[in-house]
Design a protein around this motif. Sequence first.
Motif, PDB file in Angstrom:
ATOM      1  N   TRP A  84       0.851  -1.204   0.000  1.00 58.92           N
ATOM      2  CA  TRP A  84       0.000   0.000   0.000  1.00 58.92           C
ATOM      3  C   TRP A  84       0.873   1.236   0.000  1.00 58.92           C
ATOM      4  CZ3 TRP A  84      -2.223   2.451   4.975  1.00 58.92           C
ATOM      5  CH2 TRP A  84      -3.001   3.580   4.646  1.00 58.92           C
ATOM      6  N   GLU A  85       0.710   2.050  -1.020  1.00 57.20           N
ATOM      7  CA  GLU A  85       1.331   3.376  -1.047  1.00 57.20           C
ATOM      8  C   GLU A  85       0.437   4.319  -0.265  1.00 57.20           C
ATOM      9  OE1 GLU A  85       3.327   2.954  -5.497  1.00 57.20           O
ATOM     10  OE2 GLU A  85       1.294   3.721  -5.248  1.00 57.20           O
ATOM     11  N   ILE A  86       0.829   4.627   0.951  1.00 54.10           N
ATOM     12  CA  ILE A  86      -0.004   5.490   1.781  1.00 54.10           C
ATOM     13  C   ILE A  86      -0.062   6.896   1.203  1.00 54.10           C
ATOM     14  CG2 ILE A  86       1.902   6.084   3.349  1.00 54.10           C
ATOM     15  CD1 ILE A  86      -0.136   6.074   5.639  1.00 54.10           C
ATOM     16  N   ASN A  87       0.993   7.284   0.502  1.00 59.05           N
ATOM     17  CA  ASN A  87       1.072   8.590  -0.138  1.00 59.05           C
ATOM     18  C   ASN A  87       2.277   8.577  -1.068  1.00 59.05           C
ATOM     19  OD1 ASN A  87       1.242  11.524  -0.629  1.00 59.05           O
ATOM     20  ND2 ASN A  87      -0.155  11.647   1.110  1.00 59.05           N
ATOM     21  N   GLN A 128       2.980  -4.469   3.218  1.00 61.34           N
ATOM     22  CA  GLN A 128       4.066  -3.505   3.070  1.00 61.34           C
ATOM     23  C   GLN A 128       3.456  -2.117   2.931  1.00 61.34           C
ATOM     24  OE1 GLN A 128       5.857  -3.109  -0.797  1.00 61.34           O
ATOM     25  NE2 GLN A 128       7.886  -2.754   0.047  1.00 61.34           N
ATOM     26  N   ILE A 129       3.815  -1.208   3.846  1.00 57.62           N
ATOM     27  CA  ILE A 129       3.408   0.196   3.719  1.00 57.62           C
ATOM     28  C   ILE A 129       4.584   0.956   3.124  1.00 57.62           C
ATOM     29  CG2 ILE A 129       2.608   2.268   4.889  1.00 57.62           C
ATOM     30  CD1 ILE A 129       1.365   0.583   7.027  1.00 57.62           C
ATOM     31  N   THR A 130       4.337   1.620   2.003  1.00 56.98           N
ATOM     32  CA  THR A 130       5.394   2.302   1.281  1.00 56.98           C
ATOM     33  C   THR A 130       4.897   3.654   0.809  1.00 56.98           C
ATOM     34  OG1 THR A 130       6.951   2.032  -0.572  1.00 56.98           O
ATOM     35  CG2 THR A 130       4.757   1.081  -0.866  1.00 56.98           C
ATOM     36  N   GLY A 131       5.670   4.304  -0.046  1.00 58.07           N
ATOM     37  CA  GLY A 131       5.313   5.602  -0.586  1.00 58.07           C
ATOM     38  C   GLY A 131       5.733   5.684  -2.042  1.00 58.07           C
ATOM     39  N   GLY A 132       6.169   6.875  -2.498  1.00 58.03           N
ATOM     40  CA  GLY A 132       6.671   8.008  -1.780  1.00 58.03           C
ATOM     41  C   GLY A 132       7.474   7.649  -0.537  1.00 58.03           C
ATOM     42  N   GLU A 133       7.445   8.563   0.398  1.00 56.04           N
ATOM     43  CA  GLU A 133       8.049   8.320   1.698  1.00 56.04           C
ATOM     44  C   GLU A 133       6.937   8.181   2.721  1.00 56.04           C
ATOM     45  OE1 GLU A 133       9.674   7.491   4.980  1.00 56.04           O
ATOM     46  OE2 GLU A 133      10.667   7.269   3.040  1.00 56.04           O
ATOM     47  N   HIS A 290      -1.619  -4.790  -5.037  1.00 62.50           N
ATOM     48  CA  HIS A 290      -1.072  -3.492  -4.648  1.00 62.50           C
ATOM     49  C   HIS A 290      -2.192  -2.472  -4.609  1.00 62.50           C
ATOM     50  CE1 HIS A 290       1.631  -0.083  -4.363  1.00 62.50           C
ATOM     51  NE2 HIS A 290       1.042   0.468  -5.408  1.00 62.50           N
ATOM     52  N   VAL A 291      -2.088  -1.499  -3.683  1.00 61.03           N
ATOM     53  CA  VAL A 291      -3.075  -0.428  -3.580  1.00 61.03           C
ATOM     54  C   VAL A 291      -2.354   0.913  -3.610  1.00 61.03           C
ATOM     55  CG1 VAL A 291      -5.018   0.503  -2.289  1.00 61.03           C
ATOM     56  CG2 VAL A 291      -4.493  -1.932  -2.139  1.00 61.03           C
ATOM     57  N   ASP A 292      -2.837   1.830  -4.448  1.00 59.11           N
ATOM     58  CA  ASP A 292      -2.205   3.146  -4.549  1.00 59.11           C
ATOM     59  C   ASP A 292      -2.804   4.100  -3.506  1.00 59.11           C
ATOM     60  OD1 ASP A 292      -4.595   4.292  -5.490  1.00 59.11           O
ATOM     61  OD2 ASP A 292      -3.791   4.789  -7.464  1.00 59.11           O
ATOM     62  N   PRO A 293      -2.337   5.346  -3.428  1.00 56.80           N
ATOM     63  CA  PRO A 293      -2.810   6.250  -2.367  1.00 56.80           C
ATOM     64  C   PRO A 293      -4.298   6.571  -2.412  1.00 56.80           C
ATOM     65  CG  PRO A 293      -0.761   7.062  -3.292  1.00 56.80           C
ATOM     66  CD  PRO A 293      -1.212   5.947  -4.179  1.00 56.80           C
ATOM     67  N   ILE A 296      -6.969   2.491  -5.159  1.00 55.60           N
ATOM     68  CA  ILE A 296      -7.124   1.770  -6.422  1.00 55.60           C
ATOM     69  C   ILE A 296      -6.188   0.572  -6.401  1.00 55.60           C
ATOM     70  CG2 ILE A 296      -6.857   1.899  -8.921  1.00 55.60           C
ATOM     71  CD1 ILE A 296      -7.581   4.882  -8.678  1.00 55.60           C
ATOM     72  N   ALA A 297      -6.750  -0.615  -6.560  1.00 58.83           N
ATOM     73  CA  ALA A 297      -5.988  -1.855  -6.457  1.00 58.83           C
ATOM     74  C   ALA A 297      -5.594  -2.362  -7.833  1.00 58.83           C
ATOM     75  CB  ALA A 297      -6.809  -2.917  -5.724  1.00 58.83           C
ATOM     76  N   SER A 298      -4.343  -2.808  -7.943  1.00 57.32           N
ATOM     77  CA  SER A 298      -3.825  -3.397  -9.175  1.00 57.32           C
ATOM     78  C   SER A 298      -3.080  -4.669  -8.820  1.00 57.32           C
ATOM     79  CB  SER A 298      -2.904  -2.411  -9.893  1.00 57.32           C
ATOM     80  OG  SER A 298      -1.826  -2.011  -9.056  1.00 57.32           O
ATOM     81  N   ILE A 299      -2.650  -5.403  -9.821  1.00 56.44           N
ATOM     82  CA  ILE A 299      -2.011  -6.694  -9.532  1.00 56.44           C
ATOM     83  C   ILE A 299      -0.678  -6.507  -8.815  1.00 56.44           C
ATOM     84  CG2 ILE A 299      -3.170  -7.739 -11.518  1.00 56.44           C
ATOM     85  CD1 ILE A 299      -0.319  -7.903 -12.828  1.00 56.44           C
ATOM     86  N   CYS A 300       0.023  -5.385  -9.086  1.00 54.87           N
ATOM     87  CA  CYS A 300       1.328  -5.130  -8.464  1.00 54.87           C
ATOM     88  C   CYS A 300       1.683  -3.669  -8.698  1.00 54.87           C
ATOM     89  CB  CYS A 300       2.406  -6.056  -9.029  1.00 54.87           C
ATOM     90  SG  CYS A 300       2.765  -5.790 -10.782  1.00 54.87           S
ATOM     91  N   LYS A 301       2.890  -3.275  -8.277  1.00 54.77           N
ATOM     92  CA  LYS A 301       3.326  -1.891  -8.445  1.00 54.77           C
ATOM     93  C   LYS A 301       3.634  -1.556  -9.895  1.00 54.77           C
ATOM     94  CE  LYS A 301       5.500  -1.956  -3.886  1.00 54.77           C
ATOM     95  NZ  LYS A 301       6.783  -1.889  -3.152  1.00 54.77           N
ATOM     96  N   ILE A 302       3.924  -2.565 -10.703  1.00 53.80           N
ATOM     97  CA  ILE A 302       4.281  -2.346 -12.113  1.00 53.80           C
ATOM     98  C   ILE A 302       3.045  -2.402 -13.002  1.00 53.80           C
ATOM     99  CG2 ILE A 302       5.673  -3.180 -14.039  1.00 53.80           C
ATOM    100  CD1 ILE A 302       7.286  -1.978 -11.715  1.00 53.80           C
TER     101      ILE A 302
END
Length: 372
Positions: A84-87, A128-133, A290-293, A296-302
């Motif tokens: 998850w990209e929190i931001n 996994q919580i990620t960003g950005g930062e 994967h979930v963006d800020p 929105i869910a996708s299969i992965c970051k790519i």
Amino acid sequence: MHTLIASPFLGQYLVLRPGHVKGVGIPETRYEELRAAVDVGRPAPSWLNDAVTAAWGTPLPAGDLGDLLLVRDPSPYGYGKASWEINLGCDHDCGFCYLGEKRFEGLEWNDKVRLLTMLRDAGVLWLQITGGEALIDRQFAAAYEYANDLGIMVQISTNGSQLHKTRMQELFARLRPYRLTVSLYGATAATYDAVTRNRGAWDRFSRGLDASREAGLPVRLNIVISDENAHEIDDMVRLAEDRWSFPYQVFSNMSPTIRGEASPLASQAAKHLKPRRVFTGCNAGHTFFHVDPHGIASICKIGRDPSVNLMTEGLTALPRLGNIAESLQLRTGGCSGCTKVGICRTCRPLAKLYQEAGDNRSLYCQHGGYGA
């Protein structure tokens, strides 16, 4: 705060201790025994105390089992992991960042709570919580604590810029993550500050790593090699091994941005390119997502498109990711009719980004000489 978590995980059952990677596998009958014991207020069974002592070296603390153990319910969705990209906002401005333009925006607090609850209900045990930062999000600490309350095991990916702050060290001492993955961009202030385009970044980073080592936090370093810091690769490895004694991995292959922009590729240290392993498929979209800020869910970051919007469609939309994953792995465009499918080292969504970025096949394709 619970001491242990008992949870289904991809057809198995685990007992976990928050803040620790190691877990204990148990049969379904013992998982159901723990559920019943918590429901009716029975004491912890003796086998649980024995398992806890064997796994973590200390017996189960005294007290009511319901206060010590959180039992997670089974999920009908079949997912076990997510990121998850929190931001996307960041306090660094590295030229090789795969995110490209990093706008500081994301969900409001009530929607963060709703999203994390959906992740739990989807079966996500490892997040996994990620960003950005991630650590500069003003609601990071509250979101991190709420994820822990839900019985989610949390890993954090960070540039380490906030780890020197007392409030962060106190948070992670109270609620230990099972892993802190920290990126390392140089071995000296001059190089580190130049790569991050942030004056004083090295000083803050190194103080944060020193504090994390002193606190015994489970840090793993990602040593990122670019043309600006490649001359310090040996010094960065020595820092990881000698100054901090943290495990590390070295990453030297840049990729286009998530929008297919080529700008990060200019930072590639060409002589440090490494062949990827042969891509044999993955569980993206099936057991992981994967979930963006914005939720929105996708299969992965790519592979971010197509996607499903959890905030507008709800959790029932999530199973569509399985079919999306299968469609994204089809070899189309520049990969149609490829004769090296069986030994390809690049997943199809990543190859598509390279093609959108100018199709420099030497960077990703064995037809172009990569990995020959």
